[in-house]
Each structure stands twice: as C-alpha cells, then as structure tokens.
Enzyme design. Structure first.
Site, PDB file in Angstrom:
ATOM      1  N   ASN A   7     -25.874 -34.852  25.970  1.00 55.37           N
ATOM      2  CA  ASN A   7     -24.905 -35.675  26.911  1.00 55.37           C
ATOM      3  C   ASN A   7     -25.116 -35.850  27.618  1.00 55.37           C
ATOM      4  OD1 ASN A   7     -22.386 -36.751  27.253  1.00 55.37           O
ATOM      5  ND2 ASN A   7     -20.756 -35.378  26.607  1.00 55.37           N
ATOM      6  N   LYS A  14     -25.150 -31.684  29.479  1.00 59.64           N
ATOM      7  CA  LYS A  14     -24.585 -30.569  28.506  1.00 59.64           C
ATOM      8  C   LYS A  14     -25.716 -30.667  27.526  1.00 59.64           C
ATOM      9  CE  LYS A  14     -20.299 -31.572  29.967  1.00 59.64           C
ATOM     10  NZ  LYS A  14     -18.671 -31.929  29.270  1.00 59.64           N
ATOM     11  N   ARG A  91     -25.208 -38.362  22.817  1.00 64.75           N
ATOM     12  CA  ARG A  91     -23.897 -39.257  23.578  1.00 64.75           C
ATOM     13  C   ARG A  91     -24.098 -40.426  23.840  1.00 64.75           C
ATOM     14  NH1 ARG A  91     -19.458 -38.316  27.145  1.00 64.75           N
ATOM     15  NH2 ARG A  91     -17.985 -39.700  26.892  1.00 64.75           N
ATOM     16  N   HIS A 180     -13.539 -42.519  24.354  1.00 67.33           N
ATOM     17  CA  HIS A 180     -13.504 -41.145  22.839  1.00 67.33           C
ATOM     18  C   HIS A 180     -13.650 -41.398  21.848  1.00 67.33           C
ATOM     19  CE1 HIS A 180     -10.957 -40.240  26.834  1.00 67.33           C
ATOM     20  NE2 HIS A 180     -12.127 -39.355  27.172  1.00 67.33           N
ATOM     21  N   GLY A 210      -7.334 -35.683  28.320  1.00 66.25           N
ATOM     22  CA  GLY A 210      -8.123 -34.141  29.532  1.00 66.25           C
ATOM     23  C   GLY A 210      -7.980 -35.670  30.497  1.00 66.25           C
ATOM     24  N   GLY A 212      -9.906 -37.378  31.746  1.00 61.13           N
ATOM     25  CA  GLY A 212     -10.217 -39.092  30.915  1.00 61.13           C
ATOM     26  C   GLY A 212      -9.226 -38.535  30.295  1.00 61.13           C
ATOM     27  N   ASP A 283      -6.436 -32.161  39.133  1.00 58.84           N
ATOM     28  CA  ASP A 283      -6.127 -31.481  37.421  1.00 58.84           C
ATOM     29  C   ASP A 283      -4.856 -30.827  37.471  1.00 58.84           C
ATOM     30  OD1 ASP A 283      -6.347 -28.543  36.654  1.00 58.84           O
ATOM     31  OD2 ASP A 283      -8.651 -29.055  36.651  1.00 58.84           O
ATOM     32  N   ARG A 285      -3.517 -28.321  36.144  1.00 55.74           N
ATOM     33  CA  ARG A 285      -3.190 -27.243  36.509  1.00 55.74           C
ATOM     34  C   ARG A 285      -2.400 -26.763  37.955  1.00 55.74           C
ATOM     35  NH1 ARG A 285      -8.146 -25.651  33.667  1.00 55.74           N
ATOM     36  NH2 ARG A 285      -9.580 -27.297  34.850  1.00 55.74           N
ATOM     37  N   GLY A 331      -8.637 -31.017  27.024  1.00 58.97           N
ATOM     38  CA  GLY A 331      -7.627 -30.543  28.339  1.00 58.97           C
ATOM     39  C   GLY A 331      -6.413 -29.828  28.370  1.00 58.97           C
ATOM     40  N   GLU A 334      -4.793 -29.799  24.539  1.00 58.70           N
ATOM     41  CA  GLU A 334      -4.779 -27.977  23.921  1.00 58.70           C
ATOM     42  C   GLU A 334      -3.790 -27.462  24.478  1.00 58.70           C
ATOM     43  OE1 GLU A 334      -9.431 -27.950  23.623  1.00 58.70           O
ATOM     44  OE2 GLU A 334      -9.783 -29.829  23.184  1.00 58.70           O
TER      45      GLU A 334
HETATM   46  P1  ADP Z   1     -13.223 -34.510  29.850  1.00 57.92           P
HETATM   47  O1  ADP Z   1     -12.364 -35.583  29.847  1.00 57.92           O
HETATM   48  O2  ADP Z   1     -13.776 -34.472  31.885  1.00 57.92           O
HETATM   49  O3  ADP Z   1     -14.100 -33.960  28.885  1.00 57.92           O
HETATM   50  P2  ADP Z   1     -11.653 -32.042  29.499  1.00 57.92           P
HETATM   51  O4  ADP Z   1     -10.892 -32.846  28.353  1.00 57.92           O
HETATM   52  O5  ADP Z   1     -12.157 -30.370  29.394  1.00 57.92           O
HETATM   53  O6  ADP Z   1     -11.987 -32.920  30.169  1.00 57.92           O
HETATM   54  O7  ADP Z   1     -10.256 -32.109  30.471  1.00 57.92           O
HETATM   55  C1  ADP Z   1      -9.893 -31.604  31.576  1.00 57.92           C
HETATM   56  C2  ADP Z   1      -8.678 -31.171  32.352  1.00 57.92           C
HETATM   57  O8  ADP Z   1      -7.952 -31.118  31.888  1.00 57.92           O
HETATM   58  C3  ADP Z   1      -7.824 -31.040  33.403  1.00 57.92           C
HETATM   59  O9  ADP Z   1      -8.436 -32.050  35.279  1.00 57.92           O
HETATM   60  C4  ADP Z   1      -7.210 -30.719  33.492  1.00 57.92           C
HETATM   61  O10 ADP Z   1      -6.381 -31.386  34.523  1.00 57.92           O
HETATM   62  C5  ADP Z   1      -6.647 -30.398  32.068  1.00 57.92           C
HETATM   63  N1  ADP Z   1      -6.146 -28.772  31.761  1.00 57.92           N
HETATM   64  C6  ADP Z   1      -7.234 -27.896  31.591  1.00 57.92           C
HETATM   65  N2  ADP Z   1      -6.435 -26.193  30.996  1.00 57.92           N
HETATM   66  C7  ADP Z   1      -5.090 -27.350  31.788  1.00 57.92           C
HETATM   67  C8  ADP Z   1      -3.897 -26.563  31.333  1.00 57.92           C
HETATM   68  N3  ADP Z   1      -3.589 -25.066  31.015  1.00 57.92           N
HETATM   69  N4  ADP Z   1      -3.007 -26.781  31.967  1.00 57.92           N
HETATM   70  C9  ADP Z   1      -2.950 -27.812  32.166  1.00 57.92           C
HETATM   71  N5  ADP Z   1      -4.003 -28.593  32.211  1.00 57.92           N
HETATM   72  C10 ADP Z   1      -4.974 -27.954  32.119  1.00 57.92           C
END
Ligand code: ADP
Length: 399
Positions: A7, A14, A91, A180, A210, A212, A283, A285, A331, A334
């Site tokens: 990817n 990755k 990908r 996606h 996530g 995105g 982010d 978090r 992200g 989940e």
């Molecule tokens: P990508 O779209 O880059 O593949 P991911 O699916 O890994 O991204 O999602 C990343 C995002 O998920 C982070 O920027 C964050 O906003 C969110 N995230 C990850 N862990 C948590 C958590 N424990 N609580 C809230 N948001 C989270």
C-alpha cells in the site's frame, strides 16, 4: 501461498506478507519519510518482534528494496528468498470507471491507471511508482491491482451523477466514485457472517470512520450509495478535510482573502475538518481529551462530526428503503465508544439502539445492539490487507 500486500502512499509504503487462506501474517511493516531520509519499521507477529532501521530511501525503489532485504534477512527475515513470494497485491486508490474489480497488472493496466492520475493526483502517482518499483525487483512475480473505487462501481446513475451539465460526465468523467471500497466490502461480508444471513438479503450501512471517513449503503452486497465523491474530499467532515460544503464558499474565500484556488483547496484538504473547527488537532483522541477538559470548540467539532454521520446513516438507509445492520469500523469506529454512542443517539426512531455495556469495547468484532433494537449495530475491525491478499490469490490461481 505467500502474498505480499503493498500500500504505497506519497511518502510511505505499508506492507504485509501473509497467507490468504490461513490468514497468517508472517511479517508486516512500514517505510516512512521516503524522499526525505527513510525509516523502516518491521514486525513479526508470530513472536511479537519489532525492528526499526534508518535506511536511505530517496525513492520508492529503495523502500521496496529495504522491504525485500527485511523479509529475507538472516536475523529478522521470514522467507529465504524472494521466490517464496507467490504474488504481490497492490492497493490502488483510483481506477475511474475502467475497473469494477481487481485485475492482474499488465502494461495496459498501468497505462489505464496513468490516465486516472488527474482524478487522484495525490494518490495514484505513488501507487504506480510502487507497482513499478516492485516489478523492478521482482520481474517474474505476478502482480494484482485492487482498487478503492471498484466496489462502488455498482452505484446506479442517480447516485453517481452530479447535477452539473451532463457533458462534464461524458467528456471529463466528473461523477461520484467513492473510496474505502475494500474496507466497506470486507466489513459488510463479515457483518453477514456475524448475522448468519446471506449478504444478498441484507441492507447494511457501513461507517468507515478514520482519518478519512465515509459511509456506504450496501444493498444485497452491492454498494448503491456512498458519501465520498469525485475525490475523497466529499461527504463527512474528516481529520483535516472539510467534507461536503457549499461550493460557493471557495469563490467567496478567494475573493475576500485574495487567495489562489490552490491555497483554498489546500485549506479545504489540510486545514479543515475537525482540525479546522476545534483548532486542537486532527486526531479524535486529542479532541476528545480537550472536550473533556471543557474546550468548547473541541466539543463542537465532535458534535458536528457525530451529527453529520447520524444524518448520513439515515440517508444511506433511505437510499435502500430500509436497514438491517449498521457497522462501525476504522480508527474512530473501532475505538471510540463515546462517538459511536453519540452517533446512534438520535437513530432510535429507526430501531438502531446500542447497549452501553456492550459498546464499552474497542477493536473486537462484536454485536453492540440493545436487546430491543430492531436493527443490529456491529463493531467490525477492518482488514483491507486480507481482501487484497485474497483477491490476489484468486486471480493468480485463475479463479
Ligand atoms: P486512516 O484513515 O489513516 O487509515 P485510521 O483508520 O487508522 O486512519 O484512523 C485514525 C484515526 O482514528 C485517528 O486520527 C484518530 O482520530 C482515531 N482514533 C484512533 N484511536 C482512537 C481512540 N481510541 N479514540 C478516538 N479516536 C481514535
């Protein structure tokens, strides 16, 4: 069978080496800072080992070579030589209307992907460079392209046509594509397995939330509507992307702040979304932590994101005339019990209700519905790499 999944991003790559049948992951990792300096993180899930190396990566070719060296190394390798890799699955973000499913990569396929570069200028060039770099070090290994847009090619014209002069579609391919796709495909199939019902009879709304984010309506296993559009900028507000906005804002900002179109597009892609509204971070978090400490703009960013996601779930259901299950993945989907709860809070009228105790989990495949819910709410960690590996194996076996 051993499949290498690649990817490639603009400055990252990755990889995962896996068996698509047993789903065993032999090694996985990430090359970062390609074109700057170069860093490789290499992990072996079987023993939990993690290695980090600084390796010069002026281009993606050196990154691929570093991956090959890591995979075949005497100390931290998992294969003796590259001949053990049966095929490589790549990908690719944008395949336009050319490919509605994964394909074996040939020069004609690369040519077609090059034609799609104007549709995804940030993503496709890196994907093509990744393919070429792999072909150079593994000239005899079959390669397969798996496309983010392919799954959405089943959308009907009423869903993909924009209300602008029709010739922009016929001549310039301006339409909703959706992204996606591999993730929406994977979690919808897992949802059908979890529900013990054939995918053909289910109406599922999948929420990939996530960095995105996109929502997809999947009717009988087929994508019929999705929130991302011509590019991944459309739809939900994201980490730094604005999502759907009134396009007149672009002209207004250009005029009032004397900005060029590039500057405005940069703002909408990189400085907007929950970062732009909260002023805190892209982010969730960080934003959730700031909101918990009373930061009003952080709270507004969360409220806005949840509100717009709620509306998208309802409109995706309307696109199918019903809903059997809603799925959260990626992200945020989940990991954040709070955001999941807030998103479904107003959907009780549709029969979507979650059990707070069951919702208090992260990263596991589980049903979080309340006992009296008529629509199931599922939490399903996505696995795009597995879909890419399985599609690659299927094509290489000629199935
Ligand atoms: P990508 O779209 O880059 O593949 P991911 O699916 O890994 O991204 O999602 C990343 C995002 O998920 C982070 O920027 C964050 O906003 C969110 N995230 C990850 N862990 C948590 C958590 N424990 N609580 C809230 N948001 C989270």
């Amino acid at each position: 069978m051993k499949i290498l999944v690649i990817n490639t991003g603009s400055s990252s790559l990755k990889y995962q080496l896996m068996d698509p049948d047993t789903q065993e992951v032999f090694a996985q990792g990430l090359c970062e800072r390609i074109g700057i300096d170069g860093r490789l993180t290499h992990k072996i899930p079987a023993n939990g080992a993690k290695y980090e190396f600084d390796i010069a990566m002026p281009t993606h070719a050196e990154a691929i070579q570093a991956v090959m060296d890591a995979l075949t190394s005497a100390e931290h390798g998992v294969i003796k030589n590259m001949d053990e890799i049966d095929a490589v699955g790549h990908r690719v973000v944008h395949a336009g209307e050319t490919f509605a499913c994964s394909v074996m990569i040939s020069q004609a396929v690369i040519d077609a992907l090059e034609e799609c570069i104007p549709l995804a200028p940030l993503h496709n060039p890196a994907n093509i460079v990744g393919i070429r770099a792999c072909q150079k070090v593994m000239p005899n290994t079959p390669m397969v392209g798996v496309f983010d847009t392919a799954f959405h090619q089943t959308m009907p014209p009423r869903a993909f046509i924009y209300a602008i002069p029709y010739e922009y579609y016929t001549k310039n391919h301006v339409r909703r594509y959706g992204f996606h796709g591999t993730s929406h495909y994977y979690v919808s199939r897992r949802a059908a397995d979890m529900l013990g019902r054939p995918i053909e009879e289910l109406k599922i709304v999948t929420c990939h939330l996530g960095n995105g984010s996109s929502v997809c309506a999947i009717d009988g296993g087929k994508s019929v509507e999705t929130s991302m559009g011509f590019t991944p900028l459309d739809g939900l507000p994201m980490g730094t992307r604005c999502g759907a906005i009134d396009v007149s804002i672009i002209d207004y900002l250009m005029q009032t702040h004397h900005l060029s179109i590039d500057e405005v597009m940069d703002i909408l892609n990189k400085k907007s979304g929950v970062l732009g509204v909260s002023g805190v971070s892209s982010d969730f978090r960080d934003i959730e932590a700031a909101a918990a400490q009373g930061n009003e703009r952080a709270k507004l960013a969360i409220d806005m994101f949840c509100y717009k996601t709620t509306k998208r779930i309802a409109s995706a259901s309307a696109a199918m005339g019903g809903i059997d299950a809603v799925v959260f993945t990626a992200g945020i989907g989940e990991n954040s019990a709070e955001l999941r709860a807030q998103i479904v809070e107003n959907l009780g009228f549709m029969g979507i209700k979650i059990d707070p105790a069951k919702n208090n989990v992260r990263g596991v495949e589980t049903d979080i519905s309340a006992a009296d819910a008529t629509v199931r709410t599922l939490l399903i960690p996505t696995n795009e790499e597995l879909v890419i590996a399985q599609d690659t194996a299927r094509l290489v076996r000629g199935e």
